[in-house]
Design a protein around this motif. Structure first.
Motif, PDB file in Angstrom:
ATOM      1  N   LYS A 255       0.813  -1.218   0.000  1.00 43.80           N
ATOM      2  CA  LYS A 255       0.000   0.000   0.000  1.00 43.80           C
ATOM      3  C   LYS A 255       0.846   1.267   0.000  1.00 43.80           C
ATOM      4  N   ASN A 256       1.909   1.302   0.827  1.00 47.17           N
ATOM      5  CA  ASN A 256       2.747   2.508   0.880  1.00 47.17           C
ATOM      6  C   ASN A 256       3.378   2.809  -0.479  1.00 47.17           C
ATOM      7  N   THR A 257       3.776   1.755  -1.174  1.00 47.43           N
ATOM      8  CA  THR A 257       4.347   1.935  -2.512  1.00 47.43           C
ATOM      9  C   THR A 257       3.292   2.461  -3.480  1.00 47.43           C
ATOM     10  N   PHE A 258       2.084   1.911  -3.404  1.00 47.41           N
ATOM     11  CA  PHE A 258       1.011   2.359  -4.287  1.00 47.41           C
ATOM     12  C   PHE A 258       0.706   3.844  -4.048  1.00 47.41           C
ATOM     13  N   THR A 259       0.706   4.249  -2.779  1.00 45.67           N
ATOM     14  CA  THR A 259       0.464   5.658  -2.443  1.00 45.67           C
ATOM     15  C   THR A 259       1.566   6.540  -3.012  1.00 45.67           C
ATOM     16  N   MET A 260       2.819   6.101  -2.845  1.00 43.36           N
ATOM     17  CA  MET A 260       3.955   6.861  -3.352  1.00 43.36           C
ATOM     18  C   MET A 260       3.899   6.989  -4.874  1.00 43.36           C
ATOM     19  N   VAL A 261       3.623   5.873  -5.550  1.00 36.78           N
ATOM     20  CA  VAL A 261       3.591   5.876  -7.015  1.00 36.78           C
ATOM     21  C   VAL A 261       2.431   6.725  -7.525  1.00 36.78           C
ATOM     22  N   SER A 262       1.305   6.716  -6.818  1.00 38.74           N
ATOM     23  CA  SER A 262       0.179   7.558  -7.206  1.00 38.74           C
ATOM     24  C   SER A 262       0.574   9.026  -7.194  1.00 38.74           C
ATOM     25  N   LYS A 263       1.367   9.426  -6.200  1.00 34.70           N
ATOM     26  CA  LYS A 263       1.855  10.809  -6.122  1.00 34.70           C
ATOM     27  C   LYS A 263       2.857  11.090  -7.238  1.00 34.70           C
ATOM     28  N   ILE A 264       3.686  10.095  -7.562  1.00 31.14           N
ATOM     29  CA  ILE A 264       4.648  10.263  -8.654  1.00 31.14           C
ATOM     30  C   ILE A 264       3.912  10.469  -9.976  1.00 31.14           C
ATOM     31  N   ILE A 265       2.842   9.694 -10.180  1.00 30.62           N
ATOM     32  CA  ILE A 265       2.075   9.811 -11.420  1.00 30.62           C
ATOM     33  C   ILE A 265       1.458  11.199 -11.529  1.00 30.62           C
ATOM     34  N   LYS A 266       1.020  11.766 -10.400  1.00 23.85           N
ATOM     35  CA  LYS A 266       0.471  13.121 -10.433  1.00 23.85           C
ATOM     36  C   LYS A 266       1.548  14.115 -10.866  1.00 23.85           C
ATOM     37  N   CYS A 267       2.763  13.908 -10.375  1.00 24.84           N
ATOM     38  CA  CYS A 267       3.886  14.759 -10.802  1.00 24.84           C
ATOM     39  C   CYS A 267       4.186  14.558 -12.294  1.00 24.84           C
ATOM     40  N   ILE A 268       4.032  13.320 -12.759  1.00 25.33           N
ATOM     41  CA  ILE A 268       4.250  13.027 -14.182  1.00 25.33           C
ATOM     42  C   ILE A 268       3.227  13.767 -15.034  1.00 25.33           C
ATOM     43  N   ILE A 269       1.993  13.860 -14.546  1.00 30.13           N
ATOM     44  CA  ILE A 269       0.963  14.605 -15.277  1.00 30.13           C
ATOM     45  C   ILE A 269       1.370  16.065 -15.418  1.00 30.13           C
ATOM     46  N   VAL A 270       1.888  16.632 -14.329  1.00 27.82           N
ATOM     47  CA  VAL A 270       2.395  18.006 -14.387  1.00 27.82           C
ATOM     48  C   VAL A 270       3.555  18.091 -15.374  1.00 27.82           C
ATOM     49  N   GLY A 271       4.418  17.064 -15.345  1.00 26.97           N
ATOM     50  CA  GLY A 271       5.526  17.009 -16.304  1.00 26.97           C
ATOM     51  C   GLY A 271       5.034  16.950 -17.732  1.00 26.97           C
ATOM     52  N   GLY A 272       3.921  16.218 -17.950  1.00 25.60           N
ATOM     53  CA  GLY A 272       3.351  16.128 -19.284  1.00 25.60           C
ATOM     54  C   GLY A 272       2.857  17.475 -19.783  1.00 25.60           C
ATOM     55  N   ILE A 273       2.265  18.254 -18.885  1.00 28.99           N
ATOM     56  CA  ILE A 273       1.835  19.609 -19.252  1.00 28.99           C
ATOM     57  C   ILE A 273       3.047  20.464 -19.607  1.00 28.99           C
ATOM     58  N   LEU A 274       4.122  20.291 -18.847  1.00 26.88           N
ATOM     59  CA  LEU A 274       5.352  21.031 -19.130  1.00 26.88           C
ATOM     60  C   LEU A 274       5.946  20.611 -20.476  1.00 26.88           C
ATOM     61  N   VAL A 275       5.786  19.327 -20.820  1.00 28.64           N
ATOM     62  CA  VAL A 275       6.236  18.837 -22.138  1.00 28.64           C
ATOM     63  C   VAL A 275       5.528  19.617 -23.241  1.00 28.64           C
ATOM     64  N   LEU A 276       4.223  19.764 -23.097  1.00 24.61           N
ATOM     65  CA  LEU A 276       3.464  20.493 -24.107  1.00 24.61           C
ATOM     66  C   LEU A 276       3.926  21.942 -24.200  1.00 24.61           C
ATOM     67  N   PHE A 277       4.209  22.525 -23.053  1.00 17.51           N
ATOM     68  CA  PHE A 277       4.645  23.936 -23.030  1.00 17.51           C
ATOM     69  C   PHE A 277       6.016  24.099 -23.668  1.00 17.51           C
ATOM     70  N   LEU A 278       6.946  23.196 -23.326  1.00 11.04           N
ATOM     71  CA  LEU A 278       8.318  23.312 -23.848  1.00 11.04           C
ATOM     72  C   LEU A 278       8.395  22.967 -25.329  1.00 11.04           C
ATOM     73  N   ALA A 279       7.630  21.990 -25.722  1.00 14.08           N
ATOM     74  CA  ALA A 279       7.753  21.489 -27.096  1.00 14.08           C
ATOM     75  C   ALA A 279       7.018  22.359 -28.111  1.00 14.08           C
ATOM     76  N   ASN A 280       5.944  23.024 -27.644  1.00 16.56           N
ATOM     77  CA  ASN A 280       5.129  23.823 -28.559  1.00 16.56           C
ATOM     78  C   ASN A 280       4.791  23.016 -29.819  1.00 16.56           C
ATOM     79  N   LEU A 281       3.979  21.979 -29.625  1.00 14.60           N
ATOM     80  CA  LEU A 281       3.731  21.014 -30.677  1.00 14.60           C
ATOM     81  C   LEU A 281       3.113  21.586 -31.936  1.00 14.60           C
ATOM     82  N   GLY A 282       2.391  22.601 -31.817  1.00 15.98           N
ATOM     83  CA  GLY A 282       1.721  23.136 -32.987  1.00 15.98           C
ATOM     84  C   GLY A 282       0.649  22.207 -33.512  1.00 15.98           C
ATOM     85  N   ILE A 283      -0.112  21.602 -32.573  1.00 14.64           N
ATOM     86  CA  ILE A 283      -1.133  20.616 -32.962  1.00 14.64           C
ATOM     87  C   ILE A 283      -2.271  21.313 -33.694  1.00 14.64           C
TER      88      ILE A 283
END
Length: 283
Positions: A255-283
């Motif tokens: 359970k402690n690992t699942f809780t930790m990884v859930s928080k990491i995934i939330k940070c990854i989501i923020v990282g994904g938004i930053l990817v869009l900002f840095l890359a300027n995909l031009g979609i």
């Protein structure tokens, strides 16, 4: 001080941090759509804020008994806000949703109401079923991009890539949250994927989803001729942390690992938004 505490409790009840991530997605979408219609963007931000508030309040009211086991420190199980107060907040937000939906096109209004109705069905029924509930909530979360595009420029095909990425990342996090909540879900008679196929098999399923996501991240770089900034940022900010999360799940599936990884995934989501900002995909 009393007012300040109640504001803090309310923001915790509606998961304000998660809502801020969704609002960041709306702002990124607005920038990529290259439109000057700031008023429509503001309308979307307001409606997303209200809709997510409704969904999260409903979730805490409906899952009150489960959260006493899974999340005893949450606002509602901890009785920092009474259930009666939660119902009052819910009805206020429903009124605000109806009022503000009058200022968007009728097609977008139908889209919004359909999404909120599906969210209600999810909280009542689908979230207790294996995988289908995870897919539904991931679709709803990824629809933030689609809804934003629909309201601002009245199209549905320009934000496909971020919507797809948001869906997969959300699906990963929802499955990990099911792993984290397995004890409370069992006590309530739910049949989530970890309960149905076991923790080990769920982690194997997550392995395939994460590897698929990582493949798509690189694949789109070549197919759509995206910038090198996109490739480097998605590898560093998203794909490497996902592999690390997978390693933690395999090494120590508790359970402690699942809780930790859930928080990491939330940070990854923020990282994904930053990817869009840095890359300027031009979609």
């Amino acid at each position: 001080m009393f007012i300040n505490k109640n504001i803090i409790y309310y923001l915790s009840l509606i998961r304000f941090g998660n809502i801020c991530i969704a609002i960041a997605c709306v702002i990124m979408s607005y920038l990529f759509l290259e439109t000057s219609d700031f008023i429509s963007c503001f309308k979307v931000v307001l409606l997303i804020f209200i809709s997510m508030s409704i969904g999260n309040i409903c979730n805490d009211i409906i899952d009150y008994k489960i959260d006493i086991i899974n999340h005893p420190n949450r606002v509602l199980p901890g009785k920092l806000i009474s259930k009666n107060s939660a119902f009052i907040y819910l009805f206020i937000n429903l009124f605000l949703l109806l009022l503000n939906s009058l200022f968007i096109p009728i097609q977008a209004m139908l889209f919004l109401f359909s999404a909120n109705f599906l969210l209600l069905l999810y909280n009542i029924y689908f979230k207790h079923l294996p995988l289908i509930g995870n897919v539904i909530i991931s679709m709803l979360l990824s629809s933030v991009f689609i809804f934003t595009e629909f309201v601002i420029v009245n199209t549905l095909n320009q934000l496909f890539i971020p919507s797809l990425f948001a869906f997969i990342i959300s699906l990963i996090r929802e499955l990990i949250k099911d792993l984290e909540d397995i004890c409370g879900d069992k006590s309530n008679g739910s049949c989530t994927l970890p309960i149905l196929i076991g923790v080990k098999n769920t982690i194997i399923f997550l392995f395939f989803i994460i590897m698929t996501f990582n493949f798509l991240g690189v694949y789109f770089y070549f197919i759509y001729n995206l910038s090198i900034e996109y490739l480097l940022s998605i590898i560093i900010l998203v794909e490497i942390p996902l592999v690390l999360s997978l390693f933690l799940l395999i090494k120590n599936p508790i359970k402690n690992t699942f809780t930790m990884v859930s928080k990491i995934i939330k940070c990854i989501i923020v990282g994904g938004i930053l990817v869009l900002f840095l890359a300027n995909l031009g979609i």
